[in-house]
Design a protein around this motif. Structure first.
Motif, PDB file in Angstrom:
ATOM      1  N   ILE A  59       0.882  -1.177   0.000  1.00 12.26           N
ATOM      2  CA  ILE A  59       0.000   0.000   0.000  1.00 12.26           C
ATOM      3  C   ILE A  59       0.912   1.216   0.000  1.00 12.26           C
ATOM      4  O   ILE A  59       1.726   1.400   0.910  1.00 12.26           O
ATOM      5  CB  ILE A  59      -0.949   0.025   1.219  1.00 12.26           C
ATOM      6  CG1 ILE A  59      -1.805  -1.250   1.258  1.00 12.26           C
ATOM      7  CG2 ILE A  59      -1.846   1.270   1.167  1.00 12.26           C
ATOM      8  CD1 ILE A  59      -2.809  -1.301   2.391  1.00 12.26           C
ATOM      9  N   ASP A  60       0.808   1.986  -1.070  1.00 14.52           N
ATOM     10  CA  ASP A  60       1.621   3.201  -1.215  1.00 14.52           C
ATOM     11  C   ASP A  60       0.649   4.374  -1.261  1.00 14.52           C
ATOM     12  O   ASP A  60       0.062   4.661  -2.309  1.00 14.52           O
ATOM     13  CB  ASP A  60       2.432   3.105  -2.518  1.00 14.52           C
ATOM     14  CG  ASP A  60       3.383   4.282  -2.684  1.00 14.52           C
ATOM     15  OD1 ASP A  60       3.620   4.998  -1.688  1.00 14.52           O
ATOM     16  OD2 ASP A  60       3.882   4.484  -3.805  1.00 14.52           O
ATOM     17  N   GLY A  61       0.458   5.014  -0.121  1.00 19.46           N
ATOM     18  CA  GLY A  61      -0.541   6.092  -0.043  1.00 19.46           C
ATOM     19  C   GLY A  61      -1.929   5.512  -0.258  1.00 19.46           C
ATOM     20  O   GLY A  61      -2.364   4.628   0.478  1.00 19.46           O
ATOM     21  N   ASP A  62      -2.594   5.968  -1.330  1.00 23.14           N
ATOM     22  CA  ASP A  62      -3.940   5.443  -1.577  1.00 23.14           C
ATOM     23  C   ASP A  62      -3.939   4.371  -2.669  1.00 23.14           C
ATOM     24  O   ASP A  62      -4.978   4.033  -3.230  1.00 23.14           O
ATOM     25  CB  ASP A  62      -4.906   6.585  -1.954  1.00 23.14           C
ATOM     26  CG  ASP A  62      -4.418   7.355  -3.171  1.00 23.14           C
ATOM     27  OD1 ASP A  62      -3.377   6.948  -3.762  1.00 23.14           O
ATOM     28  OD2 ASP A  62      -5.056   8.351  -3.541  1.00 23.14           O
ATOM     29  N   PHE A  63      -2.746   3.857  -2.971  1.00 23.61           N
ATOM     30  CA  PHE A  63      -2.620   2.873  -4.053  1.00 23.61           C
ATOM     31  C   PHE A  63      -2.206   1.511  -3.490  1.00 23.61           C
ATOM     32  O   PHE A  63      -1.236   1.397  -2.737  1.00 23.61           O
ATOM     33  CB  PHE A  63      -1.564   3.364  -5.056  1.00 23.61           C
ATOM     34  CG  PHE A  63      -1.368   2.441  -6.223  1.00 23.61           C
ATOM     35  CD1 PHE A  63      -2.403   2.172  -7.108  1.00 23.61           C
ATOM     36  CD2 PHE A  63      -0.133   1.834  -6.451  1.00 23.61           C
ATOM     37  CE1 PHE A  63      -2.218   1.317  -8.191  1.00 23.61           C
ATOM     38  CE2 PHE A  63       0.063   0.986  -7.531  1.00 23.61           C
ATOM     39  CZ  PHE A  63      -0.990   0.725  -8.397  1.00 23.61           C
ATOM     40  N   THR A  64      -2.966   0.493  -3.883  1.00 27.20           N
ATOM     41  CA  THR A  64      -2.666  -0.877  -3.435  1.00 27.20           C
ATOM     42  C   THR A  64      -2.270  -1.713  -4.639  1.00 27.20           C
ATOM     43  O   THR A  64      -2.878  -1.592  -5.709  1.00 27.20           O
ATOM     44  CB  THR A  64      -3.924  -1.486  -2.767  1.00 27.20           C
ATOM     45  OG1 THR A  64      -4.299  -0.647  -1.687  1.00 27.20           O
ATOM     46  CG2 THR A  64      -3.654  -2.885  -2.232  1.00 27.20           C
ATOM     47  N   LEU A  65      -1.246  -2.542  -4.454  1.00 27.28           N
ATOM     48  CA  LEU A  65      -0.772  -3.368  -5.578  1.00 27.28           C
ATOM     49  C   LEU A  65      -0.272  -4.707  -5.072  1.00 27.28           C
ATOM     50  O   LEU A  65       0.365  -4.778  -4.015  1.00 27.28           O
ATOM     51  CB  LEU A  65       0.371  -2.623  -6.302  1.00 27.28           C
ATOM     52  CG  LEU A  65       0.946  -3.258  -7.582  1.00 27.28           C
ATOM     53  CD1 LEU A  65      -0.082  -3.283  -8.709  1.00 27.28           C
ATOM     54  CD2 LEU A  65       2.203  -2.515  -8.043  1.00 27.28           C
ATOM     55  N   TRP A  66      -0.559  -5.768  -5.812  1.00 26.49           N
ATOM     56  CA  TRP A  66       0.011  -7.084  -5.508  1.00 26.49           C
ATOM     57  C   TRP A  66       0.536  -7.690  -6.781  1.00 26.49           C
ATOM     58  O   TRP A  66       0.414  -7.098  -7.846  1.00 26.49           O
ATOM     59  CB  TRP A  66      -1.005  -7.979  -4.789  1.00 26.49           C
ATOM     60  CG  TRP A  66      -2.301  -8.220  -5.479  1.00 26.49           C
ATOM     61  CD1 TRP A  66      -2.631  -9.284  -6.248  1.00 26.49           C
ATOM     62  CD2 TRP A  66      -3.472  -7.397  -5.441  1.00 26.49           C
ATOM     63  NE1 TRP A  66      -3.922  -9.177  -6.696  1.00 26.49           N
ATOM     64  CE2 TRP A  66      -4.469  -8.033  -6.218  1.00 26.49           C
ATOM     65  CE3 TRP A  66      -3.776  -6.169  -4.832  1.00 26.49           C
ATOM     66  CZ2 TRP A  66      -5.747  -7.502  -6.394  1.00 26.49           C
ATOM     67  CZ3 TRP A  66      -5.046  -5.645  -5.012  1.00 26.49           C
ATOM     68  CH2 TRP A  66      -6.014  -6.302  -5.783  1.00 26.49           C
ATOM     69  N   GLU A  67       1.130  -8.859  -6.689  1.00 25.81           N
ATOM     70  CA  GLU A  67       1.917  -9.538  -7.732  1.00 25.81           C
ATOM     71  C   GLU A  67       3.332  -8.933  -7.709  1.00 25.81           C
ATOM     72  O   GLU A  67       3.547  -7.783  -8.105  1.00 25.81           O
ATOM     73  CB  GLU A  67       1.307  -9.434  -9.136  1.00 25.81           C
ATOM     74  CG  GLU A  67       0.083 -10.311  -9.345  1.00 25.81           C
ATOM     75  CD  GLU A  67       0.378 -11.810  -9.261  1.00 25.81           C
ATOM     76  OE1 GLU A  67       1.504 -12.247  -9.569  1.00 25.81           O
ATOM     77  OE2 GLU A  67      -0.524 -12.556  -8.851  1.00 25.81           O
ATOM     78  N   SER A  68       4.272  -9.770  -7.245  1.00 27.87           N
ATOM     79  CA  SER A  68       5.623  -9.270  -6.970  1.00 27.87           C
ATOM     80  C   SER A  68       6.293  -8.580  -8.160  1.00 27.87           C
ATOM     81  O   SER A  68       6.950  -7.547  -8.003  1.00 27.87           O
ATOM     82  CB  SER A  68       6.510 -10.409  -6.472  1.00 27.87           C
ATOM     83  OG  SER A  68       6.577 -11.455  -7.436  1.00 27.87           O
ATOM     84  N   ARG A  69       6.111  -9.141  -9.357  1.00 30.40           N
ATOM     85  CA  ARG A  69       6.817  -8.557 -10.512  1.00 30.40           C
ATOM     86  C   ARG A  69       6.233  -7.196 -10.876  1.00 30.40           C
ATOM     87  O   ARG A  69       6.950  -6.283 -11.269  1.00 30.40           O
ATOM     88  CB  ARG A  69       6.803  -9.541 -11.685  1.00 30.40           C
ATOM     89  CG  ARG A  69       7.602 -10.812 -11.358  1.00 30.40           C
ATOM     90  CD  ARG A  69       7.226 -11.988 -12.229  1.00 30.40           C
ATOM     91  NE  ARG A  69       7.755 -13.227 -11.671  1.00 30.40           N
ATOM     92  CZ  ARG A  69       7.162 -13.915 -10.670  1.00 30.40           C
ATOM     93  NH1 ARG A  69       6.025 -13.502 -10.129  1.00 30.40           N
ATOM     94  NH2 ARG A  69       7.714 -15.017 -10.205  1.00 30.40           N
ATOM     95  N   ALA A  70       4.909  -7.071 -10.719  1.00 35.49           N
ATOM     96  CA  ALA A  70       4.267  -5.766 -10.951  1.00 35.49           C
ATOM     97  C   ALA A  70       4.741  -4.767  -9.893  1.00 35.49           C
ATOM     98  O   ALA A  70       4.990  -3.588 -10.204  1.00 35.49           O
ATOM     99  CB  ALA A  70       2.753  -5.914 -10.907  1.00 35.49           C
ATOM    100  N   ILE A  71       4.884  -5.234  -8.657  1.00 33.33           N
ATOM    101  CA  ILE A  71       5.341  -4.340  -7.582  1.00 33.33           C
ATOM    102  C   ILE A  71       6.769  -3.857  -7.862  1.00 33.33           C
ATOM    103  O   ILE A  71       7.083  -2.673  -7.730  1.00 33.33           O
ATOM    104  CB  ILE A  71       5.259  -5.036  -6.199  1.00 33.33           C
ATOM    105  CG1 ILE A  71       3.805  -5.388  -5.846  1.00 33.33           C
ATOM    106  CG2 ILE A  71       5.873  -4.151  -5.121  1.00 33.33           C
ATOM    107  CD1 ILE A  71       3.636  -6.243  -4.591  1.00 33.33           C
ATOM    108  N   MET A  72       7.632  -4.787  -8.294  1.00 31.91           N
ATOM    109  CA  MET A  72       9.025  -4.389  -8.567  1.00 31.91           C
ATOM    110  C   MET A  72       9.071  -3.328  -9.663  1.00 31.91           C
ATOM    111  O   MET A  72       9.794  -2.336  -9.556  1.00 31.91           O
ATOM    112  CB  MET A  72       9.854  -5.616  -8.970  1.00 31.91           C
ATOM    113  CG  MET A  72      10.155  -6.532  -7.802  1.00 31.91           C
ATOM    114  SD  MET A  72      11.405  -7.764  -8.213  1.00 31.91           S
ATOM    115  CE  MET A  72      10.437  -8.967  -9.073  1.00 31.91           C
TER     116      MET A  72
END
Ligand SMILES: N[C@@H](CCC(=O)N[C@@H](CS)C(=O)NCC(=O)O)C(=O)O
Length: 217
Positions: A59-72
């Protein structure tokens, strides 16, 4: 700015690749451990954050993201400056990283999880097909990295982070790793990164818990 929250499971390979990326970029993380054994990730609270109920999740501020490669990719794009060699802007260099990330997701990491880690954890005998899959995966990396320092050339990228966390399953693999000298030299090179040890500490602890290590092979 508040630190990026990372929901993770200590020892988890995809979580470690995200932690390495953050460390390489100097991005502080607020670590939120979830105990997968205790099914913490299946709670209704976590389902609201990530309906796939997997870690890593950020969770980066108001943004949530999963899937490790997308996060990288996101971390480098957002915090890596103009053009960061970890995930270069040059179209062809980037495509080479993407290819490795896709190969890892579809083939390499799967081989390590399904044919090394799960049989080890569940004490299941590895089938001939599984063994062949692992050998092919190690052989591919070995041939691929033959004349290169890192997986896409002489520069470290997030593809190295993605693949190395799966490759570390070699610690549990009963086969002879001396057959893959180029891959092992690459593995050693990545392990020598100043943040490798700290980012992967939870995996070493997991190995210790299972009382496994190179010397016992
Ligand atoms: N492709 C995903 C895989 C994520 C994943 O499966 N993580 C595992 C932990 S290593 C997990 O959350 N497992 C819980 C479950 O699937 O129920 C990624 O790279 O982030």
């Amino acid at each position: 700015m508040a630190d990026i929250q990372l929901y993770h499971f200590p020892g988890s390979a995809p979580c470690r690749s995200v932690i390495m990326t953050a460390k390489a970029l100097g991005v502080p993380l607020d670590l939120k451990p979830l105990d997968l054994m205790n099914k913490d990730h299946l709670s209704p609270e976590f389902a609201k954050i990530n309906p796939d109920q997997t870690v890593p999740t950020i969770i980066d501020g108001d943004f949530t993201l999963w899937e490790s490669r997308a996060i990288m990719r996101y971390l480098v794009a957002k915090y890596g400056g103009e053009d960061n060699s970890l995930y270069p802007r040059d179209l062809q260099k980037r495509a080479a990283v993407d290819r490795l990330l896709d190969y890892d997701l579809g083939v390499f990491y799967r081989a390590m999880i399904e044919c090394v880690w799960l049989p080890f954890r569940d004490k299941i005998k590895v089938t001939k097909e599984q063994d062949e899959k692992v050998i092919k995966a190690f052989e591919r990396i070995d041939t691929h990295v033959k004349d290169m320092k890192f997986l896409t050339g002489n520069t470290l990228t997030i593809a190295d982070f993605a693949v190395v966390v799966g490759f570390a399953a070699e610690e549990l693999y009963p086969g002879d790793m001396s057959k893959y000298p180029n891959a092992m030299a690459w593995y050693k090179r990545v392990q020598e990164l100043p943040y490798y040890k700290e980012a992967n500490q939870s995996y070493f602890e997991l190995l210790e818990k299972y009382q496994i290590g190179k010397s016992e092979k």
